[in-house]
Design an enzyme around this catalytic site. Structure first.
Site, PDB file in Angstrom:
ATOM      1  N   TYR A  49       1.298   3.461 -19.294  1.00  0.00           N
ATOM      2  CA  TYR A  49       1.248   4.390 -18.150  1.00  0.00           C
ATOM      3  C   TYR A  49       2.647   4.954 -17.934  1.00  0.00           C
ATOM      4  CZ  TYR A  49       0.221   5.537 -13.170  1.00  0.00           C
ATOM      5  OH  TYR A  49       0.018   6.153 -11.959  1.00  0.00           O
ATOM      6  N   TYR A 203      -7.350  -3.309 -10.244  1.00  0.00           N
ATOM      7  CA  TYR A 203      -5.910  -3.575 -10.385  1.00  0.00           C
ATOM      8  C   TYR A 203      -5.179  -3.566  -9.049  1.00  0.00           C
ATOM      9  CZ  TYR A 203      -1.097  -3.194 -11.989  1.00  0.00           C
ATOM     10  OH  TYR A 203       0.248  -3.426 -12.193  1.00  0.00           O
ATOM     11  N   HIS A 204      -5.434  -2.510  -8.283  1.00  0.00           N
ATOM     12  CA  HIS A 204      -4.645  -2.317  -7.063  1.00  0.00           C
ATOM     13  C   HIS A 204      -4.989  -3.344  -5.991  1.00  0.00           C
ATOM     14  CE1 HIS A 204      -5.353   1.396  -9.319  1.00  0.00           C
ATOM     15  NE2 HIS A 204      -4.056   1.558  -9.173  1.00  0.00           N
ATOM     16  N   LYS A 548       7.697   7.378   8.701  1.00  0.00           N
ATOM     17  CA  LYS A 548       7.391   7.252   7.277  1.00  0.00           C
ATOM     18  C   LYS A 548       7.501   8.653   6.709  1.00  0.00           C
ATOM     19  CE  LYS A 548       5.116   5.087   4.438  1.00  0.00           C
ATOM     20  NZ  LYS A 548       6.081   4.292   3.774  1.00  0.00           N
ATOM     21  N   ASP A 552       4.648   8.648   0.590  1.00  0.00           N
ATOM     22  CA  ASP A 552       4.102   7.377   0.113  1.00  0.00           C
ATOM     23  C   ASP A 552       3.269   6.757   1.223  1.00  0.00           C
ATOM     24  OD1 ASP A 552       4.598   4.419   0.450  1.00  0.00           O
ATOM     25  OD2 ASP A 552       6.631   5.128   0.890  1.00  0.00           O
ATOM     26  N   HIS A 554       1.978   3.886   1.638  1.00  0.00           N
ATOM     27  CA  HIS A 554       1.951   2.436   1.890  1.00  0.00           C
ATOM     28  C   HIS A 554       2.558   2.169   3.262  1.00  0.00           C
ATOM     29  CE1 HIS A 554       0.469   1.520  -2.074  1.00  0.00           C
ATOM     30  NE2 HIS A 554       1.249   2.505  -2.478  1.00  0.00           N
TER      31      HIS A 554
END
Ligand code: MLC
Ligand code: 5AD
Length: 666
Positions: A49, A203-204, A548, A552, A554
């Site tokens: 990746y 995966y995440h 933020k 992103d 998160h």
């Protein structure tokens, strides 16, 4: 074995009489592998990746990796692209090219694959939010380069549901997003018959804190939502499921990870059979695996080579079709060329020197492995029942319940996690790591030129007409892909297409559930009394702006800090993800704040810090930063004037204490 047993990972002697335990690889229910010959016929695809900065820089990197023996490509896009914002959009300015490659139009996509033979190399694109314009860019770029779309081989991630729980690059609300992802499946089935139309991802979840077994349960819960949505459209699952593939993490729980992949294939087979699928090809689960990012450590980075090797072996022994091995410096920054070569080399050594490819399902028949597989299947089946209970999985996605569940798991896992081995922790003996540095301003400048050029030469009337048509179709609920392809062909940008779609299905800002556990902790009681003393002395509440800035998504940490500060009694203003920088600026200019806090988890902390610092009066206001902040950036941040740096490991009480200290010192 005894330690495994002592920890209760397997509880009873296995019953190998279960029918699936005597099946062969390539035979339903495919526990032992999707193909009879597995790697003897075709070794797994080495698919690293990658993506950074501009299309040209990433193209050069791709070519080098292919020359070095990589057998598949996998594109990482930057955050603005994921969120359907052109690089020139004000909200994108600090994120261009940072965590992946910036793609604004079909012209960028053409440059990304220039000189690469798309009929021989398969290409994976990790795209979920801006799924339609990006896939359209790929199709149009390939067609204009002379490839029939039926000859294209690859995978588009197109797994939007998990974005709402963990990865955060969604654009529209869950329901319209789901419909768009099914549009892609339906369209691709005809137009791109050799393309895998989804890479349904676990995966995440593991990266976000789930155990391997929970990762599998959540992945299959989402897979079932997609299958039912396809059925509702009238699509034949016998055809559709042939091109649905999966994506799992391979972490440090070596045996469990192998069991997970074996169990996954049986569970997928059973789920499809339950839904009436009979096609043999469709019943074989195919998967890509990536070694774990969270298992890597920034303190002693060369140890990560060992971790990645062990994790890669688990993925291979579990029978993955395609693999990404993480680079040893990934806990620090995007992989450097040197680290990326070693990561690819790890796969080449496993494929060429160990004999691993000669054996099909090497752990098959082991009591330990068959028991773990069996227990994994039982766990997933019972977890699926509880995930599907009540209003069902989609409602849980919409209400943020899955996101919250993962967050709580992450907190529990953090308490259970083992300390890292750091074989070289002494600064003097530490090997020098030279992480990749992304020059975002340079990337932005080159994107600006590319967009300007595109807008000069295109026919704006055709662009506008195609965007109007797209909006009309979005209102009527038709499959939108043909209209997106038409707009992209006329040189509409990714941002313009997304904006048109957002006019019908607005951007989605979820309410997030916050854990109360922290708010009741002993630590916080101490902090509260300290803050009370401050209030008594100063006669006023502390004013904090938390932002933020950037893209992103998160933001769980940021929201948790904000909730905690509010619970302690501070006066907190929060500016969420996607707030344009000019709004942050005017908020600071028009109000007094004792402290301004920035949260950044995607590598933009230095740029944001500089930009925000230039807006504050450092005599009256302190600037603090939190998130994923590599050690080597601490000094630069301090030079900028940052007075508090907090990482994921910082106690929240410490953050509050530091804020009080900073204000007392001013
Ligand atoms: C393979 N084949 C065989 C065989 N082995 N045939 C007979 N016997 C065997 N032993 C055939 C297959 O059927 C297929 O044909 C062809 O060979 C290609 O092999 P494959 O096994 O399908 O491999 P591949 O093409 O590499 O596809 C693997 C995949 C695919 C199905 C898992 O979806 C994929 O490549 N996924 C990658 C996803 C990815 O890289 N994601 C990155 C996420 S990073 P045919 O004709 O059937 O095609 C991320 C991080 C983040 O998400 O958060 O940003
Ligand atoms: N290039 C290479 N690897 C990346 N990752 C994320 N972005 C990139 C990129 N641009 C890897 C990291 C992370 C995982 C999601 O993917 O390992 O943990």
């Amino acid at each position: 074995m005894s330690s495994v047993r002592a920890k209760g990972i397997y509880k009873s002697l296995p019953n190998l009489a279960k029918s699936w335990q005597s099946s062969e690889a390539g035979q339903a229910p495919f526990v032992r592998g999707p193909y009879r010959t597995m790697y003897q016929q075709k070794p797994w695809t080495m698919r690293q990746y990658a993506g950074f900065s501009s299309a040209d820089a990433t193209n050069e990197f791709f070519k080098k990796q292919l020359e070095n023996g990589q057998t598949g490509l996998s594109v990482a896009f930057d955050l603005p692209t994921h969120l359907g914002l052109d690089s020139t959009d004000e909200r994108a300015q600090y994120d261009v090219g940072k965590t992946g490659v910036a793609i604004d139009s079909v012209e960028d996509m053409k440059r990304l694959f220039d000189g690469i033979d798309l009929s021989s190399v398969s290409v994976s694109m990790t795209m979920n939010g801006a799924i339609m314009p990006i896939l359209a860019c790929y199709i149009v770029a390939a067609e204009e380069a002379g490839y029939a779309s039926s000859s294209l081989r690859g995978t588009i991630q197109n797994d939007i549901l998990k974005e709402f729980a963990v990865r955060n690059t969604f654009i529209h609300a869950p329901k319209p997003s789901l419909e768009m992802s099914i549009d892609v499946v339906e369209f691709s089935q005809k137009k791109l018959p050799n393309f895998n139309t989804m890479s349904i991802s676990g995966y995440h979840f593991q990266e976000g804190g789930a155990t391997p077994e929970l990762e599998l349960a959540l992945t299959l819960a989402h897979a079932k939502v997609y299958l039912l949505a396809c059925q509702k459209r009238g699509l034949d699952l016998n055809t559709i499921a042939r091109r649905l593939s999966f994506f799992f993490a391979s972490g440090m729980a070596f045996f469990k990870e192998i069991a997970k992949l074996r169990a996954a294939r049986k569970l997928w087979h059973d789920l499809l059979v339950e839904l009436g699928v009979t096609d043999e090809q469709a019943l074989r689960m195919k998967m890509h695996c990536q070694t774990s990012g969270v298992s890597l450590n920034a303190e002693s980075p060369y140890d990560n080579l060992t971790r990645t090797t062990v994790e890669a072996m688990a993925a291979v022994m579990g029978g993955t079709q395609s693999l990404h091995t993480n680079s040893f410096d990934e806990a620090i920054a995007l992989p450097s060329d040197f680290a990326a070569s070693l990561a690819l080399g790890t796969q080449q050594i496993l494929q060429q020197e160990t004999g691993l490819i000669d054996v099909v399902d090497p752990w098959g028949g082991s009591y330990m492995m068959e028991t773990l597989t069996s227990e994994m299947i039982d766990y997933v089946n019972s977890t699926l029942i509880s995930l599907e209970s009540g209003e069902g999985v989609l409602a849980k996605v919409e209400q943020g319940d899955i996101a919250f569940f993962i967050h709580q798991q992450a907190m529990q896992q953090a308490q259970l996690s083992k300390p890292f081995v750091t074989s070289i922790s002494d600064q003097q003996d530490k090997p020098q790591v030279s992480p990749r540095v992304i020059h975002s301003e340079k990337a932005l400048e080159s994107q600006r030129l590319s967009i300007n050029k595109l807008k000069l030469v295109r026919n704006n009337r055709l662009v506008n007409q195609s965007l109007e048509k797209l909006k009309e179709k979005a209102l009527s609920g038709q499959n939108l892909m043909p209209y997106v392809v038409a707009a992209i062909k006329h040189r509409a940008t990714v941002g313009e297409v997304t904006e048109a779609l957002c006019q019908i299905h607005p951007r989605f800002f979820p309410q997030q559930k916050i854990s109360n556990e922290l708010l009741d902790s002993e630590d916080l009681k101490t902090v509260r009394s300290r803050y009370q003393q401050f209030m008594n002395k100063n006669g006023r509440a502390l004013k904090v702006l938390f932002t933020k800035v950037g893209l992103d998504g998160h933001d769980r940490g940021a929201k948790q800090v904000v909730a905690t500060l509010k619970a302690v009694g501070l006066d907190v203003t929060y500016l969420p993800v996607l707030t344009p920088f000019s709004e942050v600026q005017s908020m600071i200019q028009n109000h007094h704040f004792d402290v301004v806090g920035i949260s950044s988890l995607a590598g933009a902390h230095l740029d944001f810090s500089k930009a925000v610092f230039s807006c504050i009066d450092p005599v009256k206001t302190a600037l603090i930063v939190g998130g994923v902040i590599p050690d080597h950036d601490f000094e630069s941040l301090e030079k900028i004037g940052i007075e508090g740096i907090f990482t994921r490991h910082s106690e929240i009480g410490l953050v509050v204490n530091r804020i009080i200290e900073l204000v007392e010192a001013k």
